[in-house]
Design a protein around this motif. Sequence first.
Motif, PDB file in Angstrom:
ATOM      1  N   MET A   1       0.827  -1.172   0.000  1.00 15.12           N
ATOM      2  CA  MET A   1       0.000   0.000   0.000  1.00 15.12           C
ATOM      3  C   MET A   1       0.874   1.240   0.000  1.00 15.12           C
ATOM      4  O   MET A   1       1.866   1.285   0.696  1.00 15.12           O
ATOM      5  CB  MET A   1      -0.883  -0.011   1.224  1.00 15.12           C
ATOM      6  CG  MET A   1      -1.991  -1.023   1.125  1.00 15.12           C
ATOM      7  SD  MET A   1      -2.639  -1.409   2.740  1.00 15.12           S
ATOM      8  CE  MET A   1      -1.976  -3.055   2.896  1.00 15.12           C
ATOM      9  N   ILE A   2       0.528   2.199  -0.816  1.00 14.54           N
ATOM     10  CA  ILE A   2       1.300   3.427  -0.899  1.00 14.54           C
ATOM     11  C   ILE A   2       0.872   4.344   0.231  1.00 14.54           C
ATOM     12  O   ILE A   2      -0.301   4.561   0.469  1.00 14.54           O
ATOM     13  CB  ILE A   2       1.101   4.109  -2.256  1.00 14.54           C
ATOM     14  CG1 ILE A   2       1.638   3.212  -3.365  1.00 14.54           C
ATOM     15  CG2 ILE A   2       1.769   5.465  -2.284  1.00 14.54           C
ATOM     16  CD1 ILE A   2       1.408   3.745  -4.747  1.00 14.54           C
ATOM     17  N   LYS A 123       0.700 -12.401   5.714  1.00 17.53           N
ATOM     18  CA  LYS A 123       0.901 -13.102   4.455  1.00 17.53           C
ATOM     19  C   LYS A 123       0.477 -12.210   3.290  1.00 17.53           C
ATOM     20  O   LYS A 123      -0.552 -11.531   3.355  1.00 17.53           O
ATOM     21  CB  LYS A 123       0.100 -14.404   4.461  1.00 17.53           C
ATOM     22  CG  LYS A 123       0.495 -15.338   3.367  1.00 17.53           C
ATOM     23  CD  LYS A 123       0.070 -16.793   3.500  1.00 17.53           C
ATOM     24  CE  LYS A 123      -1.158 -17.126   4.255  1.00 17.53           C
ATOM     25  NZ  LYS A 123      -1.495 -18.551   4.178  1.00 17.53           N
ATOM     26  N   ALA A 124       1.295 -12.229   2.217  1.00 18.41           N
ATOM     27  CA  ALA A 124       1.039 -11.367   1.067  1.00 18.41           C
ATOM     28  C   ALA A 124       1.354 -12.110  -0.224  1.00 18.41           C
ATOM     29  O   ALA A 124       2.129 -13.075  -0.234  1.00 18.41           O
ATOM     30  CB  ALA A 124       1.902 -10.111   1.153  1.00 18.41           C
ATOM     31  N   VAL A 125       0.779 -11.642  -1.307  1.00 16.55           N
ATOM     32  CA  VAL A 125       1.103 -12.134  -2.643  1.00 16.55           C
ATOM     33  C   VAL A 125       2.325 -11.351  -3.112  1.00 16.55           C
ATOM     34  O   VAL A 125       2.374 -10.125  -2.978  1.00 16.55           O
ATOM     35  CB  VAL A 125      -0.085 -11.929  -3.605  1.00 16.55           C
ATOM     36  CG1 VAL A 125       0.272 -12.311  -5.030  1.00 16.55           C
ATOM     37  CG2 VAL A 125      -1.291 -12.723  -3.118  1.00 16.55           C
ATOM     38  N   VAL A 126       3.328 -12.047  -3.658  1.00 18.58           N
ATOM     39  CA  VAL A 126       4.566 -11.373  -4.058  1.00 18.58           C
ATOM     40  C   VAL A 126       4.855 -11.479  -5.555  1.00 18.58           C
ATOM     41  O   VAL A 126       5.853 -10.924  -6.022  1.00 18.58           O
ATOM     42  CB  VAL A 126       5.777 -11.882  -3.245  1.00 18.58           C
ATOM     43  CG1 VAL A 126       5.556 -11.686  -1.763  1.00 18.58           C
ATOM     44  CG2 VAL A 126       6.109 -13.321  -3.567  1.00 18.58           C
ATOM     45  N   LYS A 127       4.006 -12.167  -6.310  1.00 17.42           N
ATOM     46  CA  LYS A 127       4.243 -12.269  -7.756  1.00 17.42           C
ATOM     47  C   LYS A 127       2.935 -12.106  -8.518  1.00 17.42           C
ATOM     48  O   LYS A 127       1.848 -12.359  -7.984  1.00 17.42           O
ATOM     49  CB  LYS A 127       4.909 -13.599  -8.110  1.00 17.42           C
ATOM     50  CG  LYS A 127       4.022 -14.814  -7.937  1.00 17.42           C
ATOM     51  CD  LYS A 127       4.705 -16.079  -8.427  1.00 17.42           C
ATOM     52  CE  LYS A 127       3.705 -17.232  -8.434  1.00 17.42           C
ATOM     53  NZ  LYS A 127       4.197 -18.390  -9.105  1.00 17.42           N
ATOM     54  N   HIS A 132       1.453  -7.665  -3.934  1.00 16.41           N
ATOM     55  CA  HIS A 132       1.469  -6.484  -3.067  1.00 16.41           C
ATOM     56  C   HIS A 132       2.128  -5.337  -3.851  1.00 16.41           C
ATOM     57  O   HIS A 132       3.063  -5.560  -4.621  1.00 16.41           O
ATOM     58  CB  HIS A 132       2.277  -6.819  -1.801  1.00 16.41           C
ATOM     59  CG  HIS A 132       2.332  -5.705  -0.825  1.00 16.41           C
ATOM     60  ND1 HIS A 132       3.192  -4.632  -0.967  1.00 16.41           N
ATOM     61  CD2 HIS A 132       1.640  -5.486   0.317  1.00 16.41           C
ATOM     62  CE1 HIS A 132       3.024  -3.804   0.043  1.00 16.41           C
ATOM     63  NE2 HIS A 132       2.084  -4.296   0.841  1.00 16.41           N
ATOM     64  N   PRO A 133       1.674  -4.099  -3.664  1.00 13.50           N
ATOM     65  CA  PRO A 133       2.235  -2.967  -4.417  1.00 13.50           C
ATOM     66  C   PRO A 133       3.758  -2.838  -4.330  1.00 13.50           C
ATOM     67  O   PRO A 133       4.397  -2.445  -5.308  1.00 13.50           O
ATOM     68  CB  PRO A 133       1.537  -1.752  -3.809  1.00 13.50           C
ATOM     69  CG  PRO A 133       0.225  -2.293  -3.331  1.00 13.50           C
ATOM     70  CD  PRO A 133       0.525  -3.685  -2.838  1.00 13.50           C
ATOM     71  N   PHE A 134       4.359  -3.160  -3.175  1.00 14.84           N
ATOM     72  CA  PHE A 134       5.820  -3.113  -3.093  1.00 14.84           C
ATOM     73  C   PHE A 134       6.434  -4.056  -4.121  1.00 14.84           C
ATOM     74  O   PHE A 134       7.405  -3.701  -4.812  1.00 14.84           O
ATOM     75  CB  PHE A 134       6.325  -3.498  -1.689  1.00 14.84           C
ATOM     76  CG  PHE A 134       7.821  -3.733  -1.668  1.00 14.84           C
ATOM     77  CD1 PHE A 134       8.688  -2.668  -1.502  1.00 14.84           C
ATOM     78  CD2 PHE A 134       8.356  -5.011  -1.845  1.00 14.84           C
ATOM     79  CE1 PHE A 134      10.070  -2.877  -1.517  1.00 14.84           C
ATOM     80  CE2 PHE A 134       9.722  -5.224  -1.862  1.00 14.84           C
ATOM     81  CZ  PHE A 134      10.580  -4.156  -1.696  1.00 14.84           C
ATOM     82  N   TYR A 135       5.901  -5.262  -4.224  1.00  5.77           N
ATOM     83  CA  TYR A 135       6.470  -6.246  -5.142  1.00  5.77           C
ATOM     84  C   TYR A 135       6.197  -5.883  -6.599  1.00  5.77           C
ATOM     85  O   TYR A 135       7.030  -6.181  -7.478  1.00  5.77           O
ATOM     86  CB  TYR A 135       5.979  -7.656  -4.787  1.00  5.77           C
ATOM     87  CG  TYR A 135       6.752  -8.208  -3.618  1.00  5.77           C
ATOM     88  CD1 TYR A 135       7.972  -8.842  -3.815  1.00  5.77           C
ATOM     89  CD2 TYR A 135       6.293  -8.062  -2.316  1.00  5.77           C
ATOM     90  CE1 TYR A 135       8.716  -9.321  -2.749  1.00  5.77           C
ATOM     91  CE2 TYR A 135       7.027  -8.539  -1.240  1.00  5.77           C
ATOM     92  CZ  TYR A 135       8.244  -9.163  -1.461  1.00  5.77           C
ATOM     93  OH  TYR A 135       8.984  -9.630  -0.398  1.00  5.77           O
ATOM     94  N   ARG A 136       5.078  -5.225  -6.896  1.00  4.16           N
ATOM     95  CA  ARG A 136       4.842  -4.745  -8.259  1.00  4.16           C
ATOM     96  C   ARG A 136       5.843  -3.634  -8.595  1.00  4.16           C
ATOM     97  O   ARG A 136       6.399  -3.591  -9.690  1.00  4.16           O
ATOM     98  CB  ARG A 136       3.398  -4.262  -8.422  1.00  4.16           C
ATOM     99  CG  ARG A 136       2.402  -5.409  -8.415  1.00  4.16           C
ATOM    100  CD  ARG A 136       1.022  -5.031  -8.953  1.00  4.16           C
ATOM    101  NE  ARG A 136       0.477  -3.790  -8.471  1.00  4.16           N
ATOM    102  CZ  ARG A 136      -0.375  -3.667  -7.455  1.00  4.16           C
ATOM    103  NH1 ARG A 136      -0.794  -4.739  -6.804  1.00  4.16           N
ATOM    104  NH2 ARG A 136      -0.816  -2.493  -7.092  1.00  4.16           N
ATOM    105  N   TRP A 137       6.089  -2.733  -7.634  1.00  5.87           N
ATOM    106  CA  TRP A 137       7.077  -1.663  -7.808  1.00  5.87           C
ATOM    107  C   TRP A 137       8.461  -2.262  -8.055  1.00  5.87           C
ATOM    108  O   TRP A 137       9.174  -1.847  -8.974  1.00  5.87           O
ATOM    109  CB  TRP A 137       7.071  -0.775  -6.554  1.00  5.87           C
ATOM    110  CG  TRP A 137       8.198   0.206  -6.462  1.00  5.87           C
ATOM    111  CD1 TRP A 137       8.266   1.440  -7.052  1.00  5.87           C
ATOM    112  CD2 TRP A 137       9.414   0.040  -5.723  1.00  5.87           C
ATOM    113  NE1 TRP A 137       9.461   2.049  -6.722  1.00  5.87           N
ATOM    114  CE2 TRP A 137      10.179   1.207  -5.914  1.00  5.87           C
ATOM    115  CE3 TRP A 137       9.930  -0.978  -4.926  1.00  5.87           C
ATOM    116  CZ2 TRP A 137      11.438   1.393  -5.330  1.00  5.87           C
ATOM    117  CZ3 TRP A 137      11.175  -0.814  -4.339  1.00  5.87           C
ATOM    118  CH2 TRP A 137      11.909   0.361  -4.548  1.00  5.87           C
ATOM    119  N   ALA A 138       8.851  -3.242  -7.254  1.00  6.83           N
ATOM    120  CA  ALA A 138      10.167  -3.869  -7.402  1.00  6.83           C
ATOM    121  C   ALA A 138      10.286  -4.585  -8.751  1.00  6.83           C
ATOM    122  O   ALA A 138      11.336  -4.526  -9.400  1.00  6.83           O
ATOM    123  CB  ALA A 138      10.414  -4.843  -6.248  1.00  6.83           C
TER     124      ALA A 138
END
Length: 188
Positions: A1-2, A123-127, A132-138
């Motif tokens: 989340m931003i 727990k979060a989705v990473v792919k 999760h927005p952090f992982y989309r940003w990365a």
Amino acid sequence: MIDRRTLIVAALAAPAGWCPLRAQTGMSRITAYAFSFPALAGGDIRLADHAGHPLLIVNTASLCGFTPQYAGLQQLWTEFHDRGLVIIGVPSNDFGGQEPGGETEIAETAQHQYGVTFPIAAKAVVKGPNAHPFYRWAAEARPKDVPRWNFHKYLIGRNGYIADVFPESVEPTDTRIKTAIARTLTAA
């Protein structure tokens, strides 16, 4: 989340006509400090609270062959936390269904079996598109360095951008990781 405050500050500080969500260069100018994760035990882990400090963000799992890396991550935390490093574990069930449990099971593995004292997210989705927005940003910043399994490590520099990436096969106490952490800790 931003984090809205970070986004507003970035927009106000930006040159006229610049959009913080889509820089004219095509590369996002948003830093990792714009994101937060729900914490395993409630509340939020706001990366903005650690602005100016290096972060090691690691997607974790309780039933993985790499799960013993929790011990190495705790060693890094013990060694570098007082110098400013923040480690955040992000449990994910994305790879092999190896994080099927909930808060209690994740805490049992991380905190009780491995003695983890660094922050653990819920727990979060990473792919993928639901990440999760952090992982989309990365993934946008480093498309060739996305998580391919549990215990993928993103090292975020003091400037909030990805400084280095280490796959699951690189142990947390590996010299390459320790050297990269030391470099980020001494960077201006």
